[in-house]
Design a protein around this motif. Structure first.
Motif, PDB file in Angstrom:
ATOM      1  N   GLY A   8       2.787 -27.326 -14.065  1.00 17.01           N
ATOM      2  CA  GLY A   8       3.512 -28.026 -13.085  1.00 17.01           C
ATOM      3  C   GLY A   8       3.445 -27.124 -11.822  1.00 17.01           C
ATOM      4  N   ALA A  12       9.207 -24.542  -9.081  1.00 16.45           N
ATOM      5  CA  ALA A  12       9.591 -23.650 -10.129  1.00 16.45           C
ATOM      6  C   ALA A  12       8.243 -22.805 -10.805  1.00 16.45           C
ATOM      7  N   GLU A  31      -1.577 -28.905 -12.979  1.00 16.57           N
ATOM      8  CA  GLU A  31      -0.638 -29.879 -12.082  1.00 16.57           C
ATOM      9  C   GLU A  31      -1.203 -31.166 -12.448  1.00 16.57           C
ATOM     10  N   ALA A  32      -0.356 -31.980 -12.793  1.00 19.92           N
ATOM     11  CA  ALA A  32      -0.718 -33.658 -13.099  1.00 19.92           C
ATOM     12  C   ALA A  32      -1.128 -34.318 -11.947  1.00 19.92           C
ATOM     13  N   GLY A  38       5.770 -31.095  -6.288  1.00 14.86           N
ATOM     14  CA  GLY A  38       6.669 -32.070  -7.236  1.00 14.86           C
ATOM     15  C   GLY A  38       7.758 -32.883  -6.539  1.00 14.86           C
ATOM     16  N   LEU A  39       8.842 -32.874  -6.902  1.00 12.71           N
ATOM     17  CA  LEU A  39       9.880 -33.444  -6.316  1.00 12.71           C
ATOM     18  C   LEU A  39      10.029 -32.922  -4.988  1.00 12.71           C
ATOM     19  N   SER A  54      16.330 -37.020   1.203  1.00 12.57           N
ATOM     20  CA  SER A  54      16.787 -35.575   2.207  1.00 12.57           C
ATOM     21  C   SER A  54      16.546 -34.439   1.400  1.00 12.57           C
ATOM     22  N   HIS A  55      15.765 -33.616   1.982  1.00 14.03           N
ATOM     23  CA  HIS A  55      15.735 -32.075   1.512  1.00 14.03           C
ATOM     24  C   HIS A  55      16.001 -31.139   2.593  1.00 14.03           C
ATOM     25  N   ARG A  56      16.728 -30.092   2.233  1.00 18.83           N
ATOM     26  CA  ARG A  56      16.795 -29.041   3.201  1.00 18.83           C
ATOM     27  C   ARG A  56      16.659 -27.628   2.457  1.00 18.83           C
ATOM     28  N   TYR A 206       9.498 -30.634   4.006  1.00 12.33           N
ATOM     29  CA  TYR A 206       9.641 -29.633   2.942  1.00 12.33           C
ATOM     30  C   TYR A 206       8.664 -29.384   1.928  1.00 12.33           C
ATOM     31  N   VAL A 230      -1.192 -31.668 -18.804  1.00 13.03           N
ATOM     32  CA  VAL A 230      -1.186 -31.164 -20.007  1.00 13.03           C
ATOM     33  C   VAL A 230      -0.419 -32.089 -21.218  1.00 13.03           C
ATOM     34  N   ARG A 416      13.974 -27.929 -13.040  1.00  9.54           N
ATOM     35  CA  ARG A 416      14.910 -29.158 -13.016  1.00  9.54           C
ATOM     36  C   ARG A 416      14.692 -29.815 -14.285  1.00  9.54           C
ATOM     37  N   HIS A 417      13.583 -30.354 -14.527  1.00  6.68           N
ATOM     38  CA  HIS A 417      13.124 -31.146 -15.680  1.00  6.68           C
ATOM     39  C   HIS A 417      12.922 -30.491 -16.999  1.00  6.68           C
ATOM     40  N   ASP A 423      19.933 -29.128  -9.491  1.00  4.02           N
ATOM     41  CA  ASP A 423      19.641 -27.929  -8.968  1.00  4.02           C
ATOM     42  C   ASP A 423      19.127 -27.868  -7.309  1.00  4.02           C
ATOM     43  N   LEU A 425      16.188 -26.082  -4.576  1.00  5.63           N
ATOM     44  CA  LEU A 425      14.999 -25.347  -4.944  1.00  5.63           C
ATOM     45  C   LEU A 425      15.205 -23.882  -5.133  1.00  5.63           C
TER      46      LEU A 425
HETATM   47  C1  FAD Z   1      16.574 -36.608  -3.915  1.00  6.99           C
HETATM   48  C2  FAD Z   1      16.827 -35.250  -3.996  1.00  6.99           C
HETATM   49  C3  FAD Z   1      17.104 -34.331  -2.986  1.00  6.99           C
HETATM   50  C4  FAD Z   1      17.262 -33.119  -3.120  1.00  6.99           C
HETATM   51  N1  FAD Z   1      17.486 -32.151  -2.008  1.00  6.99           N
HETATM   52  C5  FAD Z   1      17.503 -30.908  -2.190  1.00  6.99           C
HETATM   53  C6  FAD Z   1      17.819 -30.212  -0.986  1.00  6.99           C
HETATM   54  O1  FAD Z   1      18.180 -30.565   0.096  1.00  6.99           O
HETATM   55  N2  FAD Z   1      17.562 -28.834  -1.122  1.00  6.99           N
HETATM   56  C7  FAD Z   1      17.111 -28.191  -2.214  1.00  6.99           C
HETATM   57  O2  FAD Z   1      16.914 -27.121  -2.394  1.00  6.99           O
HETATM   58  N3  FAD Z   1      16.581 -28.767  -3.411  1.00  6.99           N
HETATM   59  C8  FAD Z   1      16.841 -30.297  -3.356  1.00  6.99           C
HETATM   60  N4  FAD Z   1      16.410 -31.147  -4.236  1.00  6.99           N
HETATM   61  C9  FAD Z   1      16.085 -30.329  -5.447  1.00  6.99           C
HETATM   62  C10 FAD Z   1      14.737 -30.120  -5.510  1.00  6.99           C
HETATM   63  O3  FAD Z   1      13.782 -31.356  -5.283  1.00  6.99           O
HETATM   64  C11 FAD Z   1      14.171 -29.471  -6.889  1.00  6.99           C
HETATM   65  O4  FAD Z   1      14.946 -28.501  -7.169  1.00  6.99           O
HETATM   66  C12 FAD Z   1      12.749 -28.875  -7.286  1.00  6.99           C
HETATM   67  O5  FAD Z   1      11.877 -29.937  -6.753  1.00  6.99           O
HETATM   68  C13 FAD Z   1      12.566 -28.757  -8.641  1.00  6.99           C
HETATM   69  O6  FAD Z   1      11.419 -28.029  -8.955  1.00  6.99           O
HETATM   70  P1  FAD Z   1      10.653 -28.256 -10.401  1.00  6.99           P
HETATM   71  O7  FAD Z   1       9.504 -27.134 -10.052  1.00  6.99           O
HETATM   72  O8  FAD Z   1      11.717 -27.585 -11.232  1.00  6.99           O
HETATM   73  O9  FAD Z   1      10.566 -29.599 -10.499  1.00  6.99           O
HETATM   74  P2  FAD Z   1       9.363 -30.777  -9.954  1.00  6.99           P
HETATM   75  O10 FAD Z   1       9.353 -30.426  -8.519  1.00  6.99           O
HETATM   76  O11 FAD Z   1       9.643 -31.863 -10.482  1.00  6.99           O
HETATM   77  O12 FAD Z   1       7.914 -30.071 -10.644  1.00  6.99           O
HETATM   78  C14 FAD Z   1       7.305 -30.246 -11.451  1.00  6.99           C
HETATM   79  C15 FAD Z   1       6.024 -30.460 -11.545  1.00  6.99           C
HETATM   80  O13 FAD Z   1       5.364 -30.843 -12.943  1.00  6.99           O
HETATM   81  C16 FAD Z   1       4.398 -31.710 -12.865  1.00  6.99           C
HETATM   82  N5  FAD Z   1       4.123 -32.228 -14.400  1.00  6.99           N
HETATM   83  C17 FAD Z   1       4.903 -32.746 -14.959  1.00  6.99           C
HETATM   84  N6  FAD Z   1       4.630 -32.999 -16.101  1.00  6.99           N
HETATM   85  C18 FAD Z   1       3.368 -32.571 -16.232  1.00  6.99           C
HETATM   86  C19 FAD Z   1       2.305 -32.429 -17.285  1.00  6.99           C
HETATM   87  N7  FAD Z   1       2.297 -33.009 -18.439  1.00  6.99           N
HETATM   88  N8  FAD Z   1       1.024 -31.942 -16.960  1.00  6.99           N
HETATM   89  C20 FAD Z   1       0.935 -31.226 -15.715  1.00  6.99           C
HETATM   90  N9  FAD Z   1       1.974 -31.193 -14.719  1.00  6.99           N
HETATM   91  C21 FAD Z   1       2.994 -31.770 -15.059  1.00  6.99           C
HETATM   92  C22 FAD Z   1       4.957 -32.653 -11.959  1.00  6.99           C
HETATM   93  O14 FAD Z   1       3.654 -33.694 -11.323  1.00  6.99           O
HETATM   94  C23 FAD Z   1       5.429 -31.844 -10.805  1.00  6.99           C
HETATM   95  O15 FAD Z   1       4.685 -31.627  -9.858  1.00  6.99           O
HETATM   96  C24 FAD Z   1      16.408 -32.557  -4.316  1.00  6.99           C
HETATM   97  C25 FAD Z   1      16.310 -33.171  -5.423  1.00  6.99           C
HETATM   98  C26 FAD Z   1      16.268 -34.479  -5.119  1.00  6.99           C
HETATM   99  C27 FAD Z   1      15.777 -35.413  -6.251  1.00  6.99           C
END
Ligand code: FAD
Length: 464
Positions: A8, A12, A31-32, A38-39, A54-56, A206, A230, A416-417, A423, A425
């Protein structure tokens, strides 16, 4: 040093890769998707960069991460005054809350009852402090029954799909940062000054934060493979065999941010049946993002409008152009409406044109007529908000302890997932850093250190 595979390229995973490379490990990020972030990524709608809702970047972000972003982004990392508003009791109230605006705009009966609750707050906390079981109890104990009933309960219902008294108090701990009326008053005092309500945001959306992390990772020698998924993780003695849609990788350790259900399906040996059953009971809410392209330079001066009440299906409407001083095309703006639903339900399946009509009707109901629509685009996110149902908290604990047990097989689940948490960022950056730091030179993971990190992450509170 070790061969580390990171699954991913969200924030993170990218931070895990950066810290792994800086520690001298060889690192591959898989990364898929064809893009990073990601999000927290950005993409274009009608020539304008938009986010997944909305992200900040919150000013609470740890200084070492802020410094990294400042040094890489320079003046592209902008400090902006927040300018949102909440629809409450048929009126608009500035958000973050400000003293003068509250006096002018808070519905009088709401304000009077909330103030009486606040006055009774200390006694109430002493009397019922230990009793909170549900989200509804906990918010009521901290902020009083009026705010709990009229603001948080309908908003929770809209976001999580169930009643506030079926949600666990842990959700309030993770989601509601104000400990009481005093904390709210201090925030109001702070936000009344423009510099007390600022946030950070990059010029190009963002996703520029993740893009800059990806650039740094590549400069440090990380092998970033986009469009590569993966499919399997087989634990062997002192290594993990990673199968991809196109090849295999032999890793000394895997740091994965893929969603827990996908991880459970990919990992060999498979989780015990009790974990598989528990996972099925841990539900998450989906979000449908509806992007409306409007033929007007600006729709409103506000960055986001929040809709806690049942009068709209939309929970939040944001206008990405207003988050930055950027290079967005003139004469047109894009709005992003966030609609929480269950994955696969009727809202989830609704076609884009009908979702556009639904948002327009919602907005007309609150006095925000949307002028001529040029286009509607939709993104569907299947698992966004983990639903902390009181009835599933035991199941969440079962899944958590299985995730902890994977560390002995050199598989660390984070993000997150990967942990099934709410959480910001800056929280997942800390997770990526801690995960990388728990890997030794031979790829063995320091289980005690990662356990301590997990205990620390439990204190993360989401900032709005
Ligand atoms: C609506 C919304 C608003 C938000 N607003 C804010 C904000 O204002 N401020 C803030 O700080 N945070 C905010 N967040 C939180 C922020 O988006 C997350 O904290 C952050 O994106 C999580 O990062 P991550 O790397 O854990 O997961 P993700 O961003 O989900 O990244 C995981 C990655 O893994 C990849 N992946 C998954 N499965 C596989 C696989 N099998 N093989 C290869 N790759 C794979 C996915 O494609 C993805 O790119 C918000 C979230 C949401 C939903």
């Amino acid at each position: 040093m070790a061969e580390i595979v990171v699954v991913g390229a969200g924030p993170a995973g990218l931070m895990a890769a950066i810290r792994s490379a800086q520690a001298g490990h060889r690192c591959v990020v898989v990364e898929a998707q064809p893009t990073v972030g990601g999000l927290a990524g950005s993409f274009e709608v009608a020539g304008q960069r938009v986010d997944h809702g909305s992200h900040r970047l919150h000013p609470a972000t740890d200084e070492r991460f802020l410094e990294l972003f400042r040094s890489r982004l320079g003046s592209d990392l902008q400090v902006r005054p927040r300018n949102g508003r909440i629809r409450l009791g048929g009126r608009w109230v500035a958000f973050p809350l400000r003293a003068g605006d509250m006096v002018r705009n808070l519905p009088l009966s709401f304000a009077a009852r909330a103030a009486l609750d606040a006055a009774a707050g200390l006694r109430r906390r002493r009397r019922r402090g230990a009793d909170s079981v549900t989200f509804a109890d906990e918010v009521s104990r901290r902020l009083g029954p009026t705010v709990a009933r009229e603001f948080y309960a309908p908003y929770a219902r809209k976001l999580y799909g169930i009643e506030a008294d079926q949600l666990d108090r842990d959700l309030a701990r993770r989601r509601v940062s104000a400990a009481g009326a005093g904390a709210i008053l201090r925030r109001v005092a702070r936000a009344t000054r423009p510099q007390g309500r600022s946030f950070l945001y990059p010029r190009r959306g963002y996703g520029q934060l993740s893009e800059t992390l990806a650039d740094l990772a590549v400069e440090l020698g990380v092998d970033l493979r986009l469009g590569t998924r993966v499919l399997g993780l087989r634990a062997a003695e002192d290594s993990v065999l990673v199968s991809l849609n196109g090849g295999l990788l032999d890793a000394d350790a895997v740091l994965t941010t893929m969603p827990v259900p996908a991880l459970a399906a990919a990992v060999d040996p498979s989780p015990p049946p009790a974990v598989v059953e528990a996972l099925q009971r841990c539900r998450s809410r989906a979000v449908v993002l509806v992007y409306l392209v409007v033929s007007r330079d600006r729709f409103t001066p506000f960055d986001a409008h929040y809709f806690p009440g049942p009068e709209t299906v939309v929970a939040r409407l944001s206008e990405p152009k207003n988050y930055r001083d950027g290079d967005d095309p003139p004469g047109r703006t894009v709005l992003c409406a966030e609609i929480a639903c269950w994955p696969g339900d009727e809202l989830w399946q609704r076609p884009a044109d009908q979702l556009g009509e639904l948002v327009a009707a919602d907005m007309a109901r609150v006095g925000l007529e949307i002028p001529a629509l040029e286009a509607v685009e939709v993104r569907r996110l299947p698992a966004v908000y983990p639903v902390y149902e009181t009835s599933s908290m035991g199941d969440r604990a079962t899944v958590d302890s299985w995730l902890r047990s994977l560390v002995a097989d050199r598989i660390v689940s984070l993000g997150r997932h990967g942990l099934g948490v709410l959480d910001n960022l800056h929280h997942v950056l800390a997770m990526g850093e801690a995960a990388a730091q728990s890997v030794g030179s031979d790829g063995a993971v320091d289980e005690a250190a990662w356990d301590r990190s997990l205990d620390g992450f439990a204190s993360h509170v989401v900032e709005d």
